[in-house]
Design a protein around this motif. Structure first.
Motif, PDB file in Angstrom:
ATOM      1  N   TRP A   1       0.556  -1.092  -0.217  1.00  0.00           N
ATOM      2  CA  TRP A   1       0.154  -0.297   0.090  1.00  0.00           C
ATOM      3  C   TRP A   1       0.940   1.035   0.183  1.00  0.00           C
ATOM      4  CZ3 TRP A   1      -5.151  -0.466  -0.886  1.00  0.00           C
ATOM      5  CH2 TRP A   1      -5.866  -1.337  -0.568  1.00  0.00           C
ATOM      6  N   GLY A   2       0.730   2.337  -1.047  1.00  0.00           N
ATOM      7  CA  GLY A   2       0.842   3.039  -0.634  1.00  0.00           C
ATOM      8  C   GLY A   2      -0.114   4.572  -0.871  1.00  0.00           C
ATOM      9  N   TRP A   3       0.328   5.938  -0.551  1.00  0.00           N
ATOM     10  CA  TRP A   3      -0.798   7.075  -0.554  1.00  0.00           C
ATOM     11  C   TRP A   3       0.342   8.277  -0.614  1.00  0.00           C
ATOM     12  CZ3 TRP A   3       1.761   4.982   4.241  1.00  0.00           C
ATOM     13  CH2 TRP A   3       2.825   5.569   4.359  1.00  0.00           C
ATOM     14  N   ASN A   4      -0.496   8.633  -1.286  1.00  0.00           N
ATOM     15  CA  ASN A   4      -0.039  10.905  -1.270  1.00  0.00           C
ATOM     16  C   ASN A   4      -0.866  11.201  -1.307  1.00  0.00           C
ATOM     17  OD1 ASN A   4      -1.401   9.923  -4.678  1.00  0.00           O
ATOM     18  ND2 ASN A   4      -1.466  11.760  -3.995  1.00  0.00           N
ATOM     19  N   PHE A   5       0.109  12.742  -0.215  1.00  0.00           N
ATOM     20  CA  PHE A   5      -0.475  13.775   0.141  1.00  0.00           C
ATOM     21  C   PHE A   5      -0.232  15.138  -0.523  1.00  0.00           C
ATOM     22  CE2 PHE A   5      -1.744  17.121   3.705  1.00  0.00           C
ATOM     23  CZ  PHE A   5      -3.317  16.890   3.537  1.00  0.00           C
ATOM     24  N   GLY A   6      -0.886  16.429  -0.336  1.00  0.00           N
ATOM     25  CA  GLY A   6      -0.405  17.850  -0.769  1.00  0.00           C
ATOM     26  C   GLY A   6      -1.226  18.830  -0.799  1.00  0.00           C
ATOM     27  N   ALA A   7      -1.132  19.963  -0.046  1.00  0.00           N
ATOM     28  CA  ALA A   7      -1.529  20.735   0.361  1.00  0.00           C
ATOM     29  C   ALA A   7      -0.211  22.045   0.088  1.00  0.00           C
ATOM     30  CB  ALA A   7      -2.369  20.774   2.097  1.00  0.00           C
ATOM     31  N   GLY A   8      -1.564  23.218  -0.637  1.00  0.00           N
ATOM     32  CA  GLY A   8      -0.523  23.973   0.178  1.00  0.00           C
ATOM     33  C   GLY A   8      -2.009  25.745  -0.664  1.00  0.00           C
ATOM     34  N   GLN A   9      -0.961  26.603  -0.029  1.00  0.00           N
ATOM     35  CA  GLN A   9      -1.893  27.866  -0.319  1.00  0.00           C
ATOM     36  C   GLN A   9      -1.284  28.708  -1.003  1.00  0.00           C
ATOM     37  OE1 GLN A   9      -5.729  29.787   1.861  1.00  0.00           O
ATOM     38  NE2 GLN A   9      -4.055  30.574   3.349  1.00  0.00           N
ATOM     39  N   LEU A  10      -1.969  30.074  -1.520  1.00  0.00           N
ATOM     40  CA  LEU A  10      -0.699  31.635  -1.847  1.00  0.00           C
ATOM     41  C   LEU A  10      -1.632  32.426  -1.617  1.00  0.00           C
ATOM     42  CD1 LEU A  10       1.586  32.617  -3.667  1.00  0.00           C
ATOM     43  CD2 LEU A  10       0.606  32.346  -5.056  1.00  0.00           C
ATOM     44  N   ARG A  11      -0.468  33.544  -1.149  1.00  0.00           N
ATOM     45  CA  ARG A  11      -1.627  34.535  -1.439  1.00  0.00           C
ATOM     46  C   ARG A  11      -1.230  35.505  -1.482  1.00  0.00           C
ATOM     47  NH1 ARG A  11      -6.494  34.940   2.069  1.00  0.00           N
ATOM     48  NH2 ARG A  11      -6.895  33.269   3.747  1.00  0.00           N
ATOM     49  N   SER A  12      -1.504  36.926  -1.914  1.00  0.00           N
ATOM     50  CA  SER A  12      -0.624  37.755  -2.580  1.00  0.00           C
ATOM     51  C   SER A  12      -2.009  39.531  -3.001  1.00  0.00           C
ATOM     52  CB  SER A  12       0.103  37.320  -4.160  1.00  0.00           C
ATOM     53  OG  SER A  12      -0.791  38.057  -5.198  1.00  0.00           O
ATOM     54  N   ASP A  13      -1.072  40.454  -2.431  1.00  0.00           N
ATOM     55  CA  ASP A  13      -1.561  41.602  -2.871  1.00  0.00           C
ATOM     56  C   ASP A  13      -1.218  41.811  -4.246  1.00  0.00           C
ATOM     57  OD1 ASP A  13      -2.347  42.039  -0.427  1.00  0.00           O
ATOM     58  OD2 ASP A  13       0.054  43.133   0.378  1.00  0.00           O
ATOM     59  N   ASP A  14      -1.921  42.781  -4.998  1.00  0.00           N
ATOM     60  CA  ASP A  14      -1.460  43.538  -6.070  1.00  0.00           C
ATOM     61  C   ASP A  14      -0.099  43.947  -6.074  1.00  0.00           C
ATOM     62  OD1 ASP A  14      -4.096  44.093  -6.191  1.00  0.00           O
ATOM     63  OD2 ASP A  14      -4.192  46.295  -5.640  1.00  0.00           O
ATOM     64  N   TYR A  15       0.162  43.572  -7.658  1.00  0.00           N
ATOM     65  CA  TYR A  15       1.891  43.054  -8.088  1.00  0.00           C
ATOM     66  C   TYR A  15       2.628  44.703  -8.790  1.00  0.00           C
ATOM     67  CZ  TYR A  15       0.602  42.725 -12.458  1.00  0.00           C
ATOM     68  OH  TYR A  15       1.061  42.090 -13.878  1.00  0.00           O
ATOM     69  N   ARG A  16       3.601  44.992  -7.731  1.00  0.00           N
ATOM     70  CA  ARG A  16       4.262  46.264  -7.883  1.00  0.00           C
ATOM     71  C   ARG A  16       4.737  46.135  -9.598  1.00  0.00           C
ATOM     72  NH1 ARG A  16       9.078  49.430  -8.551  1.00  0.00           N
ATOM     73  NH2 ARG A  16      10.525  47.016  -9.204  1.00  0.00           N
ATOM     74  N   VAL A  17       4.807  47.729  -9.887  1.00  0.00           N
ATOM     75  CA  VAL A  17       5.254  47.614 -11.311  1.00  0.00           C
ATOM     76  C   VAL A  17       6.220  49.138 -11.170  1.00  0.00           C
ATOM     77  CG1 VAL A  17       2.913  46.579 -12.548  1.00  0.00           C
ATOM     78  CG2 VAL A  17       3.285  49.495 -11.949  1.00  0.00           C
ATOM     79  N   PRO A  18       7.316  48.792 -12.857  1.00  0.00           N
ATOM     80  CA  PRO A  18       8.491  49.843 -12.271  1.00  0.00           C
ATOM     81  C   PRO A  18       7.528  51.241 -12.813  1.00  0.00           C
ATOM     82  CG  PRO A  18       8.511  48.135 -13.979  1.00  0.00           C
ATOM     83  CD  PRO A  18       7.506  47.809 -13.730  1.00  0.00           C
TER      84      PRO A  18
END
Length: 716
Positions: free
Chosen positions: A200-217
């Motif tokens: 028997w084998g298993w896999n698990f993955g979880a993730g979260q990304l948050r970001s504000d407005d990005y900076r431009v030149p």
């Protein structure tokens, strides 16, 4: 532990074939004898028959895995691949980006999740995100050029396969990744685990990304006046409004049972995301002619995306007499995203979609797809693979941007591949037959400007036959010559056939064409590769003639573009087109720790009767240096993107050239049971104004400016 930095095997460059061959041959002739001990790492490509390696394919194949994948990882699939040979990004802000391969995108590039099509609405509109699980990706495989025979009707632009990690060896391996990005104040966390005990084998993955407005030149405030004159103004703000990602959450879990001759697995994944679409607003006629003047009365566009996917697969060796391998895949996906406008700068409305001022448009897809491939016992040394693939997709769109009627699409395909080795030469051949049927619902009414009535919403059925021939010649122990020729067909998508309505994301009124025929691609690809020695690299040249190429052309009254609901009208038409280009990759190993790389690519895309195709990528050339040791790693990469002034006759404006300079440094240390890695990477260090010519909103949505990413990883 997968280190964040490692010298890539090779990068990219568009040099003439004879010059590249001469340089590599001279360098090899004058190198020490021990150079031939240096050999490119062999990586299994799951998207190829029998999990072959890239050096076994007559088509150009690229694999991004392990530390190279970590270094390239971005907030969209298109941006993750955007600096690879022949691949660009049709960006729509930070959250949305679909790969463009050799100038072709949309439905001509097939995006796969573990060998089956990713289910989303990204081919319906360029402002729709790609629905794939990238957090748990073990590698991303790219087959440039036609791959229609393996993965369905119309993938003659290429295939991108996102492969998830799965348990193989006894034991448990866990990894946690933390990151922070200064350009958008982005914070992300990822946790992955694979394990196996006995059968028997298993896999698990979880993730979260948050970001504000990005900076431009600050100098990124380019606008386009209604008289067609380009002007440049400083941006009013250092951050691009509505370019944030409120959150992107990915969760997956699965189990696998191993038996003597194979394994079977079940995986469940969930993707949810909320983000903004910069440059999506539209107002009156003035806003259409001058995107920078788009009115704010309708607020900003926000997206709420949800996807649930359940996948089952089985692999077996010698399951039946005459069958050496069996691979079966089945996936059911329920996808939905709502897109609506909220009052600009209203934090409560942005955070809560129930507060949307203008009724949202909801795009939904429910799809089931299965695929079975059988590798047969060789007959007269001919290895053969036969397979059957089928899918049913129910698409619906309801709301203000529902320009495409609800449509059920049924596809079935049968394919055959054969290969025989004649010593130094390996010949391959294949054929595929596909049947695609679109069954649209009849809308209540249709705007007469579209030129067709309610009777046009009838079932459309396309039967397509494709074929390919390929040859791989091992010139010697170091060099290979690969040639492939493909005749492939793509059935029109439902949006190309039946669209009739305002499309806010592209600031156009889209008009479909129910009389469209299948596109027919004739592709020739020639590659020379060097896989062993201090010098390594490849040169690929291609020509792709597409008869009945489908594209959008402005609807004109005399010389003026017709406006419908204050939007310029564009209709889908067909014409013959030719795309030519090439990529070159060169790598030179100075010492086991130091490596130099060089890269470039080019594509030219023209209509046979004259004129350029729209949104074609600009020429690129670049170089880099990489360092890899036991504890320290680092890199510097520079890419020059040339000005794009080869424009289509659809109101395109030129895109200025720019330089991309990235650099990074990392340190890795070890404890008895844990391995740690700390990395710092700088992107766009010259703070250049970056606009992708492949983007629908490049005039109003520049890419992020200078940023620094700090990442920490632990594996135990």
């Amino acid at each position: 532990m997968r280190p964040f930095f490692r010298a890539p095997v090779i990068h990219t460059v568009g040099l003439p074939l004879l010059l590249a061959n001469s340089v590599l041959a001279y360098a090899d002739a004058n190198a020490p004898d021990h150079d031939n001990a240096i050999e490119l790492e062999t990586i299994t490509v799951t998207a190829l028959p029998n999990n072959a390696s890239a050096t076994d394919s007559a088509q150009p194949v690229f694999v991004l895995s392990d530390d190279d994948l970590e270094r390239a990882r971005a907030t969209s699939l298109g941006e993750t691949l955007s600096q690879q040979p022949g691949i660009h990004n049709s960006s729509f802000g930070s959250a949305v980006g679909r790969p463009v391969i050799r100038g072709l995108g949309g439905g001509r590039v097939s995006i796969l999740q573990d060998g089956l099509k990713a289910v989303d609405a990204s081919t319906v509109s360029p402002d729709h995100a790609v629905g794939v699980q990238t957090n748990t990706a073990q590698q991303i495989e790219v087959i440039r050029g036609p791959a229609t025979l393996l993965y369905g009707s119309g993938a003659f632009g290429g295939v991108v396969n996102v492969v998830a990690a799965e348990p193989q060896e006894e034991g448990v391996e866990s990894e946690i990744n933390l990151g922070y990005n200064t350009v958008n104040r982005g914070k992300d966390i990822r946790l992955n685990q694979q394990g196996r005990q006995g059968d028997w084998g298993w896999n698990f993955g979880a993730g979260q990304l948050r970001s504000d407005d990005y900076r431009v030149p600050r100098k990124a405030g380019e606008i386009h006046n209604d008289d067609g004159v380009l002007e440049y103004h400083d941006a009013e703000s250092s951050r691009l409004d509505n370019s944030d990602i409120e959150y992107n959450r990915q969760l997956s879990a699965g189990g696998r049972y191993f038996f003597d001759t194979g394994s079977t697995g079940l995986n469940i994944s969930r993707l949810t995301s909320r983000f903004g679409l910069p440059g999506h607003d539209h107002g009156d006629e003035e806003a259409v002619l001058d995107p920078a003047a788009a009115a704010d009365e309708e607020g900003v566009a926000r997206v709420n995306l949800k996807q649930l996917r359940i996948a089952l697969d089985a692999k077996a060796s010698d399951p039946l007499p005459g069958v050496t391998n069996l691979n079966f895949d089945l996936a059911w996906t329920d996808y939905e995203h709502s897109e609506g406008h909220v009052e600009a700068h209203d934090d409560a409305a942005v955070a809560e979609p129930d507060h949307e001022e203008h009724g949202p448009t909801t795009f939904a897809k429910e799809a089931i797809e299965s695929r079975v491939a059988l590798s047969l016992t060789p007959i007269r040394s001919i290895e053969q693979t036969v397979g059957l693939q089928g899918s049913q997709t129910d698409f619906s769109a309801m709301g203000e941007e529902a320009l495409v009627p609800s449509t059920q699409t049924n596809e079935i395909g049968v394919f055959w591949l054969a290969e025989r080795n004649f010593g130094a030469v390996t010949l391959s051949a294949g054929a595929r037959w596909d049947r695609v049927q679109h069954s649209p619902q009849t809308p209540d009414d249709v705007n007469s400007v579209c030129g067709f009535g309610l009777d046009a919403y009838q079932n459309k059925t396309f039967g397509n036959t494709s074929a390919s021939l390929g040859a791989l010649y091992d010139i010697d122990a170091s060099w290979q010559l690969a040639i492939s020729a493909t005749s492939a067909l793509r059935a029109p998508d439902a949006e190309e056939l039946f669209s009739c309505g305002a499309h806010e994301s592209t600031l156009t009124y889209e008009i479909g064409n129910p009389d469209l025929d299948s596109e027919h691609s004739y592709n020739l690809d020639v590659s020379v590769r060097r896989n062993v020695g201090r010098w390594t690299g490849s040169v690929s040249l291609y020509q792709n003639r597409v008869d009945q190429f489908i594209y959008q052309q402005a609807l004109l009254t005399g010389t003026d573009i017709v406006l419908v609901d204050d939007l310029p009208a564009y209709q889908f038409i067909q014409d013959d087109a030719v795309l030519r280009g090439g990529e070159v990759t060169v790598g030179y190993t100075i010492t086991p720790q130091w490596q130099l790389t060089a890269m470039a690519d080019r594509v030219r895309a023209e209509l046979v009767d004259g004129g350029n195709l729209p949104r074609m990528p600009s020429d690129r050339i670049g170089t880099g240096v990489n360092y890899q040791a036991l504890h320290w790693q680092g890199f510097v990469n520079w890419i020059h993107n040339a000005e794009q002034n080869r424009l289509a006759d659809n109101g395109e404006i030129p895109t200025a050239s720019y330089q991309l300079l990235d650099a990074g440094i990392g340190y890795r240390w070890y404890l008895p049971t844990v391995e740690y890695q700390l990395d710092l990477k700088g992107t766009n260090l010259l703070d250049e104004v970056v606009r992708y010519h492949t983007s629908f909103v490049k005039n109003t949505v520049p890419q992020p400016g200078r940023g620094f990413q700090l990442a920490f990883a632990a594996q135990f």
